[in-house]
Design a protein around this motif. Structure first.
Motif, PDB file in Angstrom:
ATOM      1  N   ALA A 260       0.827  -1.202   0.000  1.00 52.37           N
ATOM      2  CA  ALA A 260       0.000   0.000   0.000  1.00 52.37           C
ATOM      3  C   ALA A 260       0.868   1.261   0.000  1.00 52.37           C
ATOM      4  N   ASN A 261       1.966   1.243   0.756  1.00 57.04           N
ATOM      5  CA  ASN A 261       2.875   2.387   0.791  1.00 57.04           C
ATOM      6  C   ASN A 261       3.512   2.617  -0.574  1.00 57.04           C
ATOM      7  N   TYR A 262       3.922   1.542  -1.231  1.00 65.38           N
ATOM      8  CA  TYR A 262       4.499   1.650  -2.585  1.00 65.38           C
ATOM      9  C   TYR A 262       3.451   2.191  -3.564  1.00 65.38           C
TER      10      TYR A 262
ATOM     11  N   THR B 229     -10.567   3.739  10.844  1.00 60.36           N
ATOM     12  CA  THR B 229      -9.917   2.501  11.279  1.00 60.36           C
ATOM     13  C   THR B 229     -10.830   1.289  11.173  1.00 60.36           C
ATOM     14  N   ALA B 230     -11.934   1.419  10.440  1.00 59.00           N
ATOM     15  CA  ALA B 230     -12.898   0.314  10.369  1.00 59.00           C
ATOM     16  C   ALA B 230     -12.276  -0.927   9.737  1.00 59.00           C
ATOM     17  N   THR B 231     -11.501  -0.740   8.666  1.00 61.13           N
ATOM     18  CA  THR B 231     -10.902  -1.884   7.997  1.00 61.13           C
ATOM     19  C   THR B 231      -9.889  -2.572   8.899  1.00 61.13           C
TER      20      THR B 231
ATOM     21  N   LEU C  58      -5.477   4.328   7.603  1.00 63.92           N
ATOM     22  CA  LEU C  58      -4.769   4.917   8.737  1.00 63.92           C
ATOM     23  C   LEU C  58      -3.963   6.144   8.312  1.00 63.92           C
ATOM     24  N   VAL C  59      -3.300   6.049   7.157  1.00 68.28           N
ATOM     25  CA  VAL C  59      -2.514   7.191   6.668  1.00 68.28           C
ATOM     26  C   VAL C  59      -3.434   8.367   6.361  1.00 68.28           C
ATOM     27  N   GLN C  60      -4.582   8.087   5.759  1.00 72.70           N
ATOM     28  CA  GLN C  60      -5.536   9.152   5.441  1.00 72.70           C
ATOM     29  C   GLN C  60      -6.125   9.788   6.698  1.00 72.70           C
ATOM     30  N   SER C  61      -6.164   9.029   7.790  1.00 68.33           N
ATOM     31  CA  SER C  61      -6.719   9.570   9.028  1.00 68.33           C
ATOM     32  C   SER C  61      -5.686  10.345   9.835  1.00 68.33           C
ATOM     33  N   GLY C  62      -4.440  10.405   9.320  1.00 72.34           N
ATOM     34  CA  GLY C  62      -3.442  11.240   9.970  1.00 72.34           C
ATOM     35  C   GLY C  62      -2.232  10.520  10.530  1.00 72.34           C
TER      36      GLY C  62
ATOM     37  N   LYS D 149       5.734   5.911   8.593  1.00 69.80           N
ATOM     38  CA  LYS D 149       6.653   5.063   9.364  1.00 69.80           C
ATOM     39  C   LYS D 149       5.967   4.474  10.587  1.00 69.80           C
ATOM     40  N   LYS D 150       5.171   5.297  11.264  1.00 70.48           N
ATOM     41  CA  LYS D 150       4.457   4.813  12.441  1.00 70.48           C
ATOM     42  C   LYS D 150       3.480   3.700  12.063  1.00 70.48           C
ATOM     43  N   THR D 151       2.800   3.870  10.936  1.00 64.31           N
ATOM     44  CA  THR D 151       1.837   2.869  10.489  1.00 64.31           C
ATOM     45  C   THR D 151       2.532   1.562  10.133  1.00 64.31           C
ATOM     46  N   LEU D 152       3.693   1.659   9.461  1.00 65.24           N
ATOM     47  CA  LEU D 152       4.438   0.450   9.117  1.00 65.24           C
ATOM     48  C   LEU D 152       4.928  -0.270  10.367  1.00 65.24           C
ATOM     49  N   VAL D 153       5.340   0.482  11.378  1.00 70.85           N
ATOM     50  CA  VAL D 153       5.767  -0.128  12.647  1.00 70.85           C
ATOM     51  C   VAL D 153       4.588  -0.852  13.298  1.00 70.85           C
ATOM     52  N   ILE D 154       3.406  -0.219  13.267  1.00 72.84           N
ATOM     53  CA  ILE D 154       2.209  -0.850  13.827  1.00 72.84           C
ATOM     54  C   ILE D 154       1.913  -2.159  13.099  1.00 72.84           C
TER      55      ILE D 154
END
Length: 234
Positions: free
Chosen positions: A22-24, A96-98, A146-150, A154-159
């Motif tokens: 998704a990041n790519y 964050t529903a998905t 998650l990225v769209q919600s702010g 990097k934080k999202t990938l760590v999660i």
């Protein structure tokens, strides 16, 4: 034990792989109507796979072990709890529903994977493959939400990297603690079913639809078919 960790590890690592993809996709594919349609098709595909897990794995296992009243109470409790959580997150503006649906699906299935591993290793192997395949599009969609919600990338990938180990943890819990308690496992699956169905109807399916576009609906059908094939193989 090594095989259980290996299979559950595969089921979980696809969460992180889905985030990487998704990041790519976000940063290396130019914005266009086609990209937008592909994104919604992936969301719809993930919804189809989640629905297949709900209809073919979680609810049937719950019905198999539980009487009608306990099943109904667990199912409604899951739906009502995630209604409250969804309302809370909506007020905060989080998408964050998905992610919630993925975890509601991933965790009980991982526990079930561990519980059945000692009894039916072949079924556990195919179940791990099934979980891994459905986690991929779910993680892809969750990362974008998650990225769209702010959330920072990097934080999202760590999660997502940390969430990848939930499969191993869930499988070990199921193997050592719940293999002798099938009714408790059935309650967990039924509770998850109620929450998943609420999130699908309230958030995921409506967001996957595009006006005058029909590929997204086909994506949901293909996603459900993937689940049917996986259940047939098991």
């Amino acid at each position: 034990m090594k095989e259980l960790i290996l299979y559950s590890g595969f089921a979980g690592i696809t969460v992180f792989i889905g985030g990487l993809l998704a990041n790519y996709f976000n940063h290396h594919i130019k914005e266009s109507p086609v990209k937008y349609e592909i994104t919604h098709t992936m969301m719809s595909f993930g919804a189809g796979i989640i629905l297949s897990a709900l209809a073919l794995v979680l609810i049937p296992k719950g019905l198999e072990k539980l009487e009608l009243l306990p099943f109904t109470l667990s199912f409604l409790f899951g739906a009502l709890l995630f209604l409250v959580i969804d309302q809370y997150l909506s007020k905060k503006g989080n998408q964050t529903a998905t992610l919630l649906a993925m975890l509601m699906d991933f965790i009980p299935e991982s526990i079930a994977l561990g519980a059945v591993f000692a009894i039916e290793p072949k079924m556990a192997t195919l179940l791990a493959l099934f979980i891994g395949l459905q986690n991929l599009p779910e993680a892809f969609n969750s990362f974008r939400d998650l990225v769209q919600s702010g959330f920072a990338v990097k934080k999202t990938l760590v999660i997502f990297f940390c969430l990848s180990f939930f499969g191993i943890a869930g499988a070990l819990i199921g193997h050592f603690l719940l293999s002798d308690y099938p009714n408790l496992t059935a309650h967990l699956m039924t509770f998850a079913s109620g929450g998943i169905l609420y999130l699908l109807i309230q958030d995921i399916i409506p967001e996957s639809k595009l006006d005058k576009k029909y590929l997204t609906s086909l994506g949901a059908i293909i996603g459900f078919l993937v689940g049917v094939i996986g259940e047939k193989l098991i």
